[in-house]
Design a protein around this motif. Structure first.
Motif, mmCIF file in Angstrom:
data_model
loop_
_atom_site.group_PDB
_atom_site.id
_atom_site.type_symbol
_atom_site.label_atom_id
_atom_site.label_comp_id
_atom_site.label_asym_id
_atom_site.label_seq_id
_atom_site.Cartn_x
_atom_site.Cartn_y
_atom_site.Cartn_z
ATOM 1 N N PRO A 57 43.524 -34.308 80.542
ATOM 2 C CA PRO A 57 42.872 -35.395 81.278
ATOM 3 C C PRO A 57 41.354 -35.267 81.343
ATOM 4 O O PRO A 57 40.675 -36.204 81.726
ATOM 5 C CB PRO A 57 43.464 -35.288 82.698
ATOM 6 N N LYS A 58 40.846 -34.098 80.907
ATOM 7 C CA LYS A 58 39.401 -33.925 80.915
ATOM 8 C C LYS A 58 38.727 -34.983 80.037
ATOM 9 O O LYS A 58 37.637 -35.468 80.339
ATOM 10 C CB LYS A 58 39.060 -32.531 80.398
ATOM 11 N N LYS A 115 42.560 -47.514 75.732
ATOM 12 C CA LYS A 115 42.400 -46.229 75.021
ATOM 13 C C LYS A 115 43.285 -45.203 75.697
ATOM 14 O O LYS A 115 43.152 -44.982 76.902
ATOM 15 C CB LYS A 115 40.956 -45.744 75.165
ATOM 16 N N PHE A 116 44.149 -44.585 74.928
ATOM 17 C CA PHE A 116 45.043 -43.600 75.541
ATOM 18 C C PHE A 116 44.488 -42.184 75.394
ATOM 19 O O PHE A 116 43.891 -41.842 74.375
ATOM 20 C CB PHE A 116 46.445 -43.712 74.943
ATOM 21 N N VAL A 117 44.725 -41.421 76.446
ATOM 22 C CA VAL A 117 44.213 -40.063 76.519
ATOM 23 C C VAL A 117 45.418 -39.126 76.556
ATOM 24 O O VAL A 117 46.439 -39.455 77.157
ATOM 25 C CB VAL A 117 43.370 -39.928 77.812
ATOM 26 N N LEU A 177 39.602 -37.995 79.757
ATOM 27 C CA LEU A 177 39.456 -39.209 80.555
ATOM 28 C C LEU A 177 38.188 -39.127 81.409
ATOM 29 O O LEU A 177 37.400 -40.075 81.466
ATOM 30 C CB LEU A 177 40.689 -39.414 81.454
ATOM 31 N N VAL A 178 38.020 -37.966 82.038
ATOM 32 C CA VAL A 178 36.853 -37.807 82.906
ATOM 33 C C VAL A 178 35.575 -37.988 82.098
ATOM 34 O O VAL A 178 34.613 -38.635 82.535
ATOM 35 C CB VAL A 178 36.890 -36.428 83.608
ATOM 36 N N LEU A 212 35.219 -39.774 79.336
ATOM 37 C CA LEU A 212 35.050 -41.191 79.003
ATOM 38 C C LEU A 212 34.491 -41.976 80.195
ATOM 39 O O LEU A 212 33.615 -42.820 80.042
ATOM 40 C CB LEU A 212 36.394 -41.796 78.571
ATOM 41 N N LEU A 213 35.007 -41.661 81.369
ATOM 42 C CA LEU A 213 34.551 -42.376 82.567
ATOM 43 C C LEU A 213 33.093 -42.072 82.859
ATOM 44 O O LEU A 213 32.346 -42.911 83.340
ATOM 45 C CB LEU A 213 35.417 -42.005 83.782
ATOM 46 N N GLN A 214 32.704 -40.836 82.502
ATOM 47 C CA GLN A 214 31.337 -40.453 82.788
ATOM 48 C C GLN A 214 30.359 -40.956 81.717
ATOM 49 O O GLN A 214 29.318 -41.512 82.052
ATOM 50 C CB GLN A 214 31.256 -38.931 82.876
ATOM 51 N N PRO A 246 47.986 -36.662 77.742
ATOM 52 C CA PRO A 246 48.351 -36.254 79.105
ATOM 53 C C PRO A 246 48.108 -34.765 79.365
ATOM 54 O O PRO A 246 47.966 -34.349 80.514
ATOM 55 C CB PRO A 246 49.847 -36.590 79.202
ATOM 56 N N GLU A 247 48.040 -33.982 78.318
ATOM 57 C CA GLU A 247 47.775 -32.550 78.513
ATOM 58 C C GLU A 247 46.288 -32.281 78.738
ATOM 59 O O GLU A 247 45.904 -31.194 79.133
ATOM 60 C CB GLU A 247 48.246 -31.747 77.281
#
Ligand SMILES: Cc1cc2nc3c(=O)[nH]c(=O)nc-3n(C[C@H](O)[C@H](O)[C@H](O)COP(=O)(O)OP(=O)(O)OC[C@H]3O[C@@H](n4cnc5c(N)ncnc54)[C@H](O)[C@@H]3O)c2cc1C
Ligand SMILES: Nc1ncnc2c1ncn2[C@@H]1O[C@H](COP(=O)(O)O)[C@@H](O)[C@H]1O
Lengths: 249, 323
Positions: free
Chosen positions: A235-236, A228-230, A238-239, A241-243, A232-233
């Motif tokens: 990155p929140k 899944k691409f996030v 991504l955080v 998704l990880l959470q 680049p402007e």
């Protein structure tokens, strides 16, 4: 002092692995065979020790359990500088079988230091070296990242969780080698390649011994789900998704 | 009959890894209709030993002797093999870590027991006894049958859930004799890093590759690791260049790790690198090249310049973590 380096013959580490016969056998077509990377580094270290007159190492031998088809790999070890080679003429079935064969030819041959790699890049067993030591009744040190000989004692660095230990041990011994032992593998020079042709490979016949394990079949890893691409402007994202999705932070 | 699990201690303490292998052994014992016995070698206090019961060990054997403060592979093998015989162990479980890799092969020969090394789950079948293991550095798996009566399994780290069953276990103390004449491991010096999360224990790992361009660009990675409570890692060229210490090198020829989260920044994802990290539960890749092979192994990715992305990522983590 005499050093023995045990070498296994493995597919080049970038080989695309495929199986045939209902996933029971490795498809060897087009495979480049190499000396197992660890064994190449062990051999490099053994040869460096021999080059250093103070270490008292007179001879470096390589040993391999395998059929005639692995002779190019043995020749490569000889071209790097090993003095001679032992080949036990048998298909390596499992590590127990390999270690039993090796111990048979080693037990009365007077080697002081026996080097094995931490793992073969094919079967990833991490077992042949320790097995060999137990067959021989020799002490062993695992995760060895440096080795030298000093006044007949062998000084080794052993990696431990979060650090290292400096260990001395009398010979004969088996050292199981990991990262650090040598930086780059020694490259065979033209002269080495020429002289390798005339160096002896002593072939011995295997003893009868049952393996303890057998591979029934192989399976390819399941492809990971698409990435899944996030943005680049941002990155929140991504955080989050990880959470919330992966639940790993 | 029993399943014997060898539990290592670190200065008298156990780790999550210990509870993973005890959970595994007790689950396996359940399938085999037998009990799991934990064998601790070296000094560990009762309060710590009792913890093993919580994860399903029915009996805990604590074997002590001064000589056991140093890992001498032959002495340890003797001790474990002795208890395996006494307890009629049918399966012996160890961790597939430095110590497990040093002992399992010696035990195998001592007990004529076949090894399934680096297994990640319970056996596929019990009769015949077939295990599932990674081969060709993670590029394939094998179903391996262990033919011997006694079996040895080494369990890959972070591959089995810790299961609390809440048992109360009995503890047996044994002051044992060792064969002094075979003790050969003379430790001259111990060097330990302190205060750092050990890479192989870390749940989160932040790793940098050659795409980071220079060691001067590492501070954001260090900061991110700090914020997430993670450890630092790197690709091989990075440690070869001396940008980062060798202990941080992951991959086929470096450390093999299995964290819950691996964040690869400026790493192309060569097969040799992936071989060391493919068991991570989640892989995040940050790379400027959309075709970098690392993305084929990652669940989450950001395409772009790491130097620009990292500060924004750090801000986002701070915001979410409320720091
Ligand atoms: C026998 C053998 C064993 C090996 N063992 C290992 C091992 O254990 N571990 C290991 O790591 N390697 C190992 N290697 C080396 C391996 O083949 C690769 O060369 C190495 O992994 C590449 O490291 P890298 O990804 O950091 O560098 P590179 O391959 O150079 O990749 C750098 C990446 O950074 C990206 N990038 C560049 N600029 C930026 C930017 N500004 N922002 C974001 N991304 C950027 C690029 O697109 C590229 O994908 C081994 C090789 C051999 C032959
Ligand atoms: N067929 C073989 N012949 C000689 N040595 C071997 C062979 N297979 C494995 N070894 C040695 O054992 C080490 C560990 O291999 P393994 O236990 O298969 O992962 C290798 O690095 C070699 O040193």
């Amino acid at each position: 002092m005499k050093i023995l380096v045990c070498i296994s013959n493995v597919p080049d580490t970038t080989t695309k692995i495929k199986f045939i016969d209902d996933n029971k056998k490795l498809d060897t077509t087009g495979i480049q065979w190499i000396i197992n990377p660890w064994d190449e580094l062990s051999l490099t270290r053994a040869l460096d020790m021999k080059d250093d007159a103070a270490s008292g190492v007179q001879k470096v031998t390589v040993a391999h359990v395998g059929l005639g088809s692995s002779e190019p790999t043995i020749r490569k070890a000889l071209a790097m500088g090993a003095d001679d080679a032992i080949r036990i003429n048998a298909e390596p079935i499992d590590a127990f079988f390999v270690a039993a064969q090796l111990s048979e030819v080693i037990k009365n041959a007077g080697f002081d230091i026996i080097l094995c790699g931490i793992e073969s890049s094919d079967y990833n067993g991490s077992t042949a070296g320790g097995m060999l030591a137990e067959f021989l009744g020799y002490p062993s040190v695992s995760s060895v990242s440096s080795i030298k000989s000093e006044n007949g004692q062998i000084i080794m660095t052993r990696e431990i969780d979060g650090g290292k230990e400096i260990i001395s041990m009398p010979v004969p011994l088996v050292a199981i080698i990991q990262k650090g032992i040598a930086k780059e593998p020694r490259i065979a020079a033209m002269r080495g390649i020429m002289t390798a042709r005339t160096k002896p490979i002593n072939v011995s016949q295997p003893i009868t011994i049952e393996s303890l394990t057998e591979v029934i079949n192989y399976e390819m890893p399941k492809p990971r789900a698409a990435c899944k691409f996030v943005d680049p402007e941002n990155p929140k994202q991504l955080v989050e998704l990880l959470q919330n999705e992966a639940k790993v932070i | 009959m029993s399943v014997l699990v060898f539990v290592e201690n670190w200065d008298g303490k156990f780790k999550k890894l210990t509870f993973e292998i005890v959970s595994y052994a007790s689950k396996l014992a359940e399938l085999l209709n037998t009990s799991a016995i934990a064998l601790s070698v070296g000094n560990v206090e009762n309060l710590e030993l009792e913890k093993l019961g919580k994860y399903g060990a029915q009996k805990i054997i604590s074997a002590t002797n001064e000589k056991l403060n140093v890992l001498d592979n032959r002495i340890y093998t003797d001790v474990i093999a002795d208890f395996a015989r006494k307890e009629g162990a049918e399966v012996i479980v160890l961790a597939n870590n430095i110590t497990g890799k040093a002992l399992a092969p010696r035990l195998s020969v001592n007990l004529s027991a076949g090894i399934g090394s680096g297994v990640g789950k319970l056996p596929i079948s019990l009769d015949p006894f077939v295990v599932f293991k990674k081969v060709y550095s993670g590029n394939a798996f094998a179903h391996v049958r262990i033919k011997s009566r006694i079996k040895i399994l080494t369990l890959a780290q972070n591959s089995f859930e810790v299961i609390e069953t809440g048992n109360n276990a009995s503890i047996e103390q044994h002051k044992i004799q060792v064969r002094d004449e075979i003790f050969n491991t003379h430790v001259q010096e111990v060097q330990k890093q302190t205060g750092k999360i050990v890479l192989t224990d870390a749940d989160i790992v932040i790793s940098g590759g050659r795409g980071m361009k220079s060691p001067d660009n590492w501070p954001p990675l260090v900061e991110l690791a700090g914020l997430l409570g993670g450890a630092l890692a790197c690709s091989r060229p990075v440690s070869d260049e001396g940008w980062r210490p060798h202990e941080e090198h992951t991959g086929q020829t470096g450390k093999i790790i299995a964290p819950n989260l691996y964040i690869a920044v400026g790493i192309s994802g060569s097969t040799q690198h992936i071989a060391g990290v493919s068991s991570s539960k989640y892989i995040v890749a940050i790379n400027i090249d959309k075709d970098a092979p690392i993305f084929a192994n990652a669940q989450y990715g950001i395409i772009g310049d790491a130097v620009k992305i990292l500060p924004k990522l750090i801000d986002a983590v701070k915001e979410v973590k409320g720091k």
